[in-house]
Design an enzyme around this catalytic site. Structure first.
Site, PDB file in Angstrom:
ATOM      1  N   GLU A   1      10.226  15.736  15.234  1.00 54.58           N
ATOM      2  CA  GLU A   1      10.593  15.630  13.825  1.00 54.58           C
ATOM      3  C   GLU A   1       9.842  16.716  13.041  1.00 54.58           C
ATOM      4  O   GLU A   1       8.619  16.673  12.947  1.00 54.58           O
ATOM      5  CB  GLU A   1      10.217  14.236  13.320  1.00 54.58           C
TER       6      GLU A   1
ATOM      7  N   CYS B   1      14.169  10.984   6.702  1.00 55.08           N
ATOM      8  CA  CYS B   1      14.221  10.478   8.086  1.00 55.08           C
ATOM      9  C   CYS B   1      15.624  10.526   8.674  1.00 55.08           C
ATOM     10  O   CYS B   1      15.777  10.627   9.880  1.00 55.08           O
ATOM     11  CB  CYS B   1      13.656   9.066   8.137  1.00 55.08           C
TER      12      CYS B   1
ATOM     13  N   GLU C   1      10.285   0.978  10.098  1.00 54.56           N
ATOM     14  CA  GLU C   1      11.287   2.022   9.828  1.00 54.56           C
ATOM     15  C   GLU C   1      10.586   3.352  10.046  1.00 54.56           C
ATOM     16  O   GLU C   1       9.798   3.786   9.207  1.00 54.56           O
ATOM     17  CB  GLU C   1      11.772   1.944   8.369  1.00 54.56           C
TER      18      GLU C   1
ATOM     19  N   LYS D   1       0.858  -1.185   0.000  1.00 59.47           N
ATOM     20  CA  LYS D   1       0.000   0.000   0.000  1.00 59.47           C
ATOM     21  C   LYS D   1       0.896   1.238   0.000  1.00 59.47           C
ATOM     22  O   LYS D   1       1.543   1.545   0.991  1.00 59.47           O
ATOM     23  CB  LYS D   1      -0.893   0.040   1.246  1.00 59.47           C
TER      24      LYS D   1
HETATM   25  P1  NAD Z   1       2.771   8.277   7.794  1.00 58.63           P
HETATM   26  O1  NAD Z   1       3.024   7.439   8.987  1.00 58.63           O
HETATM   27  O2  NAD Z   1       1.764   9.335   7.865  1.00 58.63           O
HETATM   28  O3  NAD Z   1       2.361   7.366   6.576  1.00 58.63           O
HETATM   29  C1  NAD Z   1       3.178   6.272   6.172  1.00 58.63           C
HETATM   30  C2  NAD Z   1       2.276   5.217   5.619  1.00 58.63           C
HETATM   31  O4  NAD Z   1       1.530   4.663   6.704  1.00 58.63           O
HETATM   32  C3  NAD Z   1       1.247   5.740   4.611  1.00 58.63           C
HETATM   33  O5  NAD Z   1       1.128   4.820   3.559  1.00 58.63           O
HETATM   34  C4  NAD Z   1      -0.023   5.809   5.439  1.00 58.63           C
HETATM   35  O6  NAD Z   1      -1.187   5.666   4.667  1.00 58.63           O
HETATM   36  C5  NAD Z   1       0.162   4.629   6.372  1.00 58.63           C
HETATM   37  N1  NAD Z   1      -0.618   4.648   7.605  1.00 58.63           N
HETATM   38  C6  NAD Z   1      -1.064   5.719   8.293  1.00 58.63           C
HETATM   39  N2  NAD Z   1      -1.784   5.314   9.360  1.00 58.63           N
HETATM   40  C7  NAD Z   1      -1.800   3.967   9.326  1.00 58.63           C
HETATM   41  C8  NAD Z   1      -2.408   2.965  10.143  1.00 58.63           C
HETATM   42  N3  NAD Z   1      -3.153   3.280  11.196  1.00 58.63           N
HETATM   43  N4  NAD Z   1      -2.198   1.666   9.828  1.00 58.63           N
HETATM   44  C9  NAD Z   1      -1.446   1.331   8.758  1.00 58.63           C
HETATM   45  N5  NAD Z   1      -0.876   2.227   7.939  1.00 58.63           N
HETATM   46  C10 NAD Z   1      -1.043   3.534   8.221  1.00 58.63           C
HETATM   47  O7  NAD Z   1       4.199   8.809   7.356  1.00 58.63           O
HETATM   48  P2  NAD Z   1       4.495   9.782   6.138  1.00 58.63           P
HETATM   49  O8  NAD Z   1       4.064  11.124   6.594  1.00 58.63           O
HETATM   50  O9  NAD Z   1       3.979   9.211   4.864  1.00 58.63           O
HETATM   51  O10 NAD Z   1       6.081   9.683   6.050  1.00 58.63           O
HETATM   52  C11 NAD Z   1       6.896  10.435   6.835  1.00 58.63           C
HETATM   53  C12 NAD Z   1       7.378   9.631   8.023  1.00 58.63           C
HETATM   54  O11 NAD Z   1       8.061   8.461   7.556  1.00 58.63           O
HETATM   55  C13 NAD Z   1       8.382  10.392   8.832  1.00 58.63           C
HETATM   56  O12 NAD Z   1       8.156  10.194  10.207  1.00 58.63           O
HETATM   57  C14 NAD Z   1       9.713   9.759   8.407  1.00 58.63           C
HETATM   58  O13 NAD Z   1      10.743   9.895   9.347  1.00 58.63           O
HETATM   59  C15 NAD Z   1       9.330   8.346   8.195  1.00 58.63           C
HETATM   60  N6  NAD Z   1      10.297   7.663   7.327  1.00 58.63           N
HETATM   61  C16 NAD Z   1      11.173   6.785   7.876  1.00 58.63           C
HETATM   62  C17 NAD Z   1      12.120   6.148   7.076  1.00 58.63           C
HETATM   63  C18 NAD Z   1      13.097   5.169   7.649  1.00 58.63           C
HETATM   64  O14 NAD Z   1      13.797   4.523   6.889  1.00 58.63           O
HETATM   65  N7  NAD Z   1      13.175   5.010   8.963  1.00 58.63           N
HETATM   66  C19 NAD Z   1      12.161   6.426   5.704  1.00 58.63           C
HETATM   67  C20 NAD Z   1      11.245   7.334   5.174  1.00 58.63           C
HETATM   68  C21 NAD Z   1      10.315   7.950   5.996  1.00 58.63           C
END
Ligand code: NAD
Length: 503
Positions: free
Chosen positions: A405, A307, A273, A199
């Site tokens: 963050e 991140c 992650e 997804k």
């Molecule tokens: P987000 O958590 O809002 O969304 C990430 C994904 O999770 C999306 O596809 C979203 O639809 C899904 N999601 C949201 N709520 C959910 C739930 N209840 N159950 C299952 N899935 C759900 O994050 P974002 O805003 O898209 O991305 C930014 C975040 O990602 C930042 O915190 C960043 O640090 C992190 N990130 C981490 C890494 C890493 O390698 N550690 C890499 C890239 C981004």
């Protein structure tokens, strides 16, 4: 746009070439990819996909339902036995073919990614190159796996370790590196012999859908499936479904928690992650010019929506003023613009209006807490969600901008007076994804690297990655390794088979 005008010196470079990033017919189908076919969603509802550099709607994409997720999970379930029985050489050859297919379409993928995220073309091109290399690396790694030696560890019993796929893996990806984060999951998951349902972020599904189109003829139906839609609907279903053996999410800490909670019911494996707030610890003997130049990229790459971004400088008080000056000089030269405004554009907008307002809110609170914007500090004028590259100085210890963050083009500069203080404060955030230390003293560099609580520590560098090396967080940044042979381990299970050989 209602946002107040910027006080920042920068402006946004606008596209002068009227030709769009994509030609007619280059957009992917906005449908789910299930069992090797594109399918309209069961609800008929769609979500608008927005270009964050112009605020224009690009297209509509299916808003998935639980029924759509279930259909994709069933397809992956049906395909898992045959795919899991294939030998590593076979899967390796398919991964190499996928890499070649991506390479043939690298230009289209980069343009599509830039259109959907607003990111600079140089960032999008780097993402595509990294994605291709993920497939090439995993194609090699799966043919060279190692394990504990088979042998007689209990008398008259021969022990053998089998490495097996887990089965069906559910994957949820974020919007900051849509294709790259997908590739970091798809390559090891398929290499290890699993099938999967992915997804993508509801904001950035386009390159994932294009990927599905590009590789549809290379994989048996059902091995790779995509369902578009919302996290709390599709992501949550993947996390809870009994036929999904593992859930892997890259995203925020809150989403990670939600997924881990939902996965607990079926005791499925979880791979997370999550966010980061990387400290950059600069000692008095460091090459300050090199550190400032490195942070120009490491703090602002992908508009700081990264991140591992070096966003939290802790610099020794004796060199703080000089370093801040150097950093402001470096960051002041960043070229901000729309992706079509030239190959030298380095920084684009925030991903969405909501995120843009969130970043501006962080900046307002930081200033109210006493921090001073030595550069930038607000929105950039005109259409799109552009925030000025910002350096915050005079940041009070413990201010929210140093703990939370921000995920935007914002670097905070704090000072320290002793090594102990530097370690304590660097580790004083809930995150533990990445960190860097800057010193010309190798002993101090080694010692700091071992004391910093982060899954990746750079010494005299920041944000350089290699597909051969793991990427994973500690503390609230999650658990589970992306990249490297460790990712193959994470997406496999080991079985001990013991033969009684007594005669
Ligand atoms: P987000 O958590 O809002 O969304 C990430 C994904 O999770 C999306 O596809 C979203 O639809 C899904 N999601 C949201 N709520 C959910 C739930 N209840 N159950 C299952 N899935 C759900 O994050 P974002 O805003 O898209 O991305 C930014 C975040 O990602 C930042 O915190 C960043 O640090 C992190 N990130 C981490 C890494 C890493 O390698 N550690 C890499 C890239 C981004």
């Amino acid at each position: 746009m209602t946002t107040t005008a910027t006080t920042a010196p920068g402006t946004v470079r606008r596209a002068t070439d009227p030709s769009p990033l994509l030609a007619a017919g280059e957009l992917p189908q906005g449908q789910h990819f299930i069992a090797g076919q594109f399918r309209a969603g069961t609800s008929g509802e769609t979500q608008a996909i927005v270009d964050p550099s112009t605020e224009a709607v690009i297209c509509q994409v299916a808003q998935g339902t639980v029924e759509d997720a279930d259909a994709a999970i069933q397809a992956a379930f049906d395909a898992k036995e045959a795919w899991g029985r294939t030998v590593p050489k076979h899967r390796s050859e398919i991964l190499l073919a996928i890499a070649d297919r991506l390479a043939e379409n690298a230009d289209l993928l980069a343009r599509l990614e830039a259109l959907n995220t607003g990111k600079a073309m140089m960032v999008a091109e780097d993402d595509v190159a990294g994605s291709i290399d993920s497939f090439r690396f995993m194609a090699g790694a799966v043919r060279a796996t190692t394990s504990l030696a088979a042998g007689e560890y209990a008398e008259n019993h021969l022990s053998v370790i089998l490495r097996e796929p887990l089965g069906v893996v559910g994957v949820v990806t974020p919007w900051n590196y849509p294709l790259l984060m997908a590739a970091w999951k798809i390559a090891p998951i398929l290499a290890a012999g699993n099938t999967m349902v992915l997804k993508p972020s509801e904001q950035t599904p386009l390159t994932t859908l294009n990927f599905a189109e590009l590789i549809a003829d290379l994989l048996p139906a059902g091995v790779f499936n995509v369902v578009t839609g919302l996290g709390p609907v599709i992501g949550a279903r993947l996390a809870e479904h009994p036929k999904v053996d593992m859930i892997a999410l890259t995203g925020s800490v809150n989403s990670g928690r939600a997924v881990a909670r939902a996965a607990a019911e079926t005791v499925k494996r979880v791979h997370l992650e999550l966010g980061g707030k990387a400290p950059v610890v600069i000692f008095a003997d460091a090459d300050l010019a090199a550190a400032a130049e490195s942070l120009r990229a490491a703090g602002y790459w992908n508009s700081g929506q990264e991140c591992g971004a070096g966003c939290r400088v802790l610099v020794h008080e004796s060199v703080a003023e000089r370093f801040s000056q150097l950093l402001v000089e470096q960051v002041g030269t960043l070229v901000v613009g729309e992706p079509t405004a030239g190959a030298d554009v380095e920084m684009g907008p925030m991903i969405s209006k909501a995120h843009f307002e969130r970043v501006l809110g962080h900046l307002e609170r930081a200033k109210a807490a006493g921090a001073k914007a030595a550069l930038g500090g607000g929105a950039l004028e005109g259409r799109g969600y552009f925030v000025a590259p910002t350096v915050l100085v005079d940041v009070p210890e413990g201010a929210a901008c140093t703990q939370e963050e921000i995920f935007g083009p914002v670097v905070t500069v704090e000072t320290f007076s002793s090594e102990e203080e530097a370690v304590t404060r660097a580790n004083q955030v809930p995150y533990g994804l990445a960190a860097s230390v800057w010193t010309l003293n190798p002993q101090l560099g080694h010692d700091m690297a071992s004391r910093l609580d982060a899954g990746t520590v750079w010494v005299n560098s920041h944000l350089v990655l290699a597909n051969e090396m793991p990427w994973s967080g500690f503390k609230s940044s999650g658990y589970g390794r992306d990249l490297s042979a460790y990712a193959l381990d994470d997406y496999s299970r080991t079985k001990h088979v013991m033969h009684n050989k007594a005669r």
